[in-house]
Design a protein around this motif. Structure first.
Motif, short mmCIF file in Angstrom:
data_model
loop_
_atom_site.label_atom_id
_atom_site.label_comp_id
_atom_site.label_asym_id
_atom_site.label_seq_id
_atom_site.Cartn_x
_atom_site.Cartn_y
_atom_site.Cartn_z
N GLY A 1 0.80 -1.21 0.00
CA GLY A 1 0.00 0.00 0.00
C GLY A 1 0.83 1.26 0.00
N SER A 2 0.23 2.33 -0.50
CA SER A 2 0.92 3.61 -0.58
C SER A 2 1.16 4.24 0.78
CB SER A 2 0.11 4.57 -1.46
OG SER A 2 -1.22 4.70 -0.96
N THR B 1 -2.57 12.23 -6.70
CA THR B 1 -2.78 10.89 -6.15
C THR B 1 -2.57 10.84 -4.64
OG1 THR B 1 -0.47 10.23 -6.50
CG2 THR B 1 -2.02 9.88 -8.32
N ALA B 2 -2.15 11.94 -4.02
CA ALA B 2 -1.79 11.93 -2.60
C ALA B 2 -3.01 12.03 -1.68
CB ALA B 2 -0.84 13.08 -2.29
N PHE B 3 -4.21 12.26 -2.24
CA PHE B 3 -5.40 12.45 -1.39
C PHE B 3 -5.82 11.15 -0.71
CE2 PHE B 3 -7.35 10.57 -5.05
CZ PHE B 3 -8.53 9.99 -4.61
N ARG B 4 -5.38 10.00 -1.21
CA ARG B 4 -5.74 8.72 -0.63
C ARG B 4 -4.50 7.86 -0.42
NH1 ARG B 4 -6.40 3.53 -2.47
NH2 ARG B 4 -7.93 2.22 -1.34
N LYS B 5 -4.36 7.33 0.81
CA LYS B 5 -3.29 6.38 1.12
C LYS B 5 -3.92 5.17 1.80
CE LYS B 5 0.09 8.83 -0.49
NZ LYS B 5 1.19 9.36 0.31
N ASN B 6 -3.35 4.02 1.55
CA ASN B 6 -3.89 2.79 2.14
C ASN B 6 -2.77 1.85 2.54
OD1 ASN B 6 -3.36 2.01 -0.71
ND2 ASN B 6 -4.23 0.07 -0.02
N LYS C 1 -10.66 4.73 7.42
CA LYS C 1 -11.48 3.56 7.13
C LYS C 1 -10.67 2.31 7.46
CE LYS C 1 -13.87 1.46 3.14
NZ LYS C 1 -14.15 1.63 1.69
N ALA C 2 -11.32 1.30 8.02
CA ALA C 2 -10.61 0.08 8.38
C ALA C 2 -11.51 -1.14 8.27
CB ALA C 2 -10.05 0.18 9.80
N SER C 3 -10.91 -2.26 7.95
CA SER C 3 -11.61 -3.54 7.95
C SER C 3 -10.63 -4.62 8.40
CB SER C 3 -12.18 -3.88 6.56
OG SER C 3 -11.15 -3.99 5.60
N ASN D 1 -4.31 -16.64 8.55
CA ASN D 1 -3.69 -15.32 8.64
C ASN D 1 -4.77 -14.26 8.88
OD1 ASN D 1 -1.40 -16.71 8.05
ND2 ASN D 1 -0.79 -15.46 6.31
N PHE D 2 -4.37 -13.22 9.61
CA PHE D 2 -5.29 -12.13 9.94
C PHE D 2 -4.94 -10.92 9.08
CE2 PHE D 2 -6.64 -8.55 12.74
CZ PHE D 2 -7.99 -8.82 12.71
N ASN D 3 -5.94 -10.36 8.41
CA ASN D 3 -5.73 -9.25 7.49
C ASN D 3 -6.30 -7.96 8.05
OD1 ASN D 3 -4.76 -10.57 4.73
ND2 ASN D 3 -6.30 -11.91 5.62
N ILE D 4 -5.53 -6.89 7.93
CA ILE D 4 -5.97 -5.56 8.33
C ILE D 4 -5.82 -4.63 7.14
CG2 ILE D 4 -5.56 -3.60 9.85
CD1 ILE D 4 -4.26 -5.55 11.83
N ASN D 5 -6.90 -4.01 6.73
CA ASN D 5 -6.88 -3.03 5.65
C ASN D 5 -7.27 -1.67 6.21
OD1 ASN D 5 -6.28 -5.08 3.84
ND2 ASN D 5 -8.40 -5.36 3.21
N THR D 6 -6.43 -0.67 6.01
CA THR D 6 -6.74 0.68 6.47
C THR D 6 -6.59 1.66 5.33
OG1 THR D 6 -4.45 1.01 7.21
CG2 THR D 6 -6.04 0.23 8.86
N GLU D 7 -7.24 2.82 5.49
CA GLU D 7 -7.20 3.84 4.45
C GLU D 7 -7.36 5.22 5.08
OE1 GLU D 7 -10.21 5.40 0.93
OE2 GLU D 7 -10.02 3.23 1.26
#
Length: 216
Positions: A44-45, A81-86, A123-125, A170-176
């Motif tokens: 991720g960026s 493109t800098a307005f969103r990072k994940n 944002k997170a999942s 495995n446990f996955n964490i996605n953030t934004e």
């Protein structure tokens, strides 16, 4: 944390219907043996290679993820493109035999400088490997805001989803992070961070524990 914003949301939906076929029973105490968490992959960026790290608390009740380059920016000549990072983390959790875990709550922290009319979004999942679907919780912060921010996701005990007993998933964490200039002056910069440059822990995940039923 002075001036921090605290938001709370239910995250039961994040875990979908990934309950194990087993029905763990027993203790609320964490296992006595030390757990180990390794980062299998990180993408991720918001978390370039070498900028994210994981550490487990001494009492096995939580683990933290720290970032050193997680910043979203908009306006003031920022890159389009800098307005969103994940960031997407895939974690290998080594659990002592006979125990299983769930994520009871998660604390997110950072700093935001948002112009009047701008807004920032965190944002997170979370999901175990093999989960058929994933939902996400979103927290919104409105400008003007120039201070620390904090968002907390919690799950009721009855709605916790446990890692399957006897299996390694495995446990996955996605953030934004996302910043929108909105009605603010586009010539002025707004940004939102989720990093540890000020020495504070950026994210903390609180673990709940149960004993697995004995194997037959």
């Amino acid at each position: 944390m002075a001036g921090a914003l605290l938001l709370t949301g239910a995250v039961a939906a994040l875990f979908g219907s990934t309950l194990s076929a087993y029905s763990p029973t027993g203790t609320l105490e964490p296992p006595p043996d030390k757990i180990v968490i390794e980062v299998a992959t990180v993408n991720g960026s918001g978390c370039p290679r070498g900028t994210a790290a994981v550490a487990v608390s001494e009492d096995n009740t939580a683990f933290t993820v720290t970032y050193s380059d997680y910043l979203a920016r908009a306006g003031g000549g920022a890159d389009p493109t800098a307005f969103r990072k994940n960031c997407q983390l895939n974690l290998i959790v080594y659990v002592p035999q006979g125990f299983t875990y769930a994520i009871a709550s998660a604390d997110y922290r950072g700093y935001a400088s948002l112009q009047p009319g701008a807004k920032g979004i965190e944002k997170a999942s979370y999901y175990f490997q093999g989960s058929p679907s994933t939902a996400a919780i979103t927290h919104e912060f409105k400008g003007a805001h120039h201070d620390n921010w904090q968002a907390t996701d919690t799950t009721d005990w009855a709605q916790l989803v446990w890692a399957p007993c006897g299996e390694r998933r495995n446990f996955n964490i996605n953030t934004e992070l996302r910043v929108d200039v909105g009605t603010s002056d586009p010539a002025k910069s707004s940004f939102m961070t989720m990093d540890s440059t000020d020495g504070d822990i950026s994210t903390e995940y609180h673990m709940a524990w149960k004993e697995c039923p004995p194997r037959r």
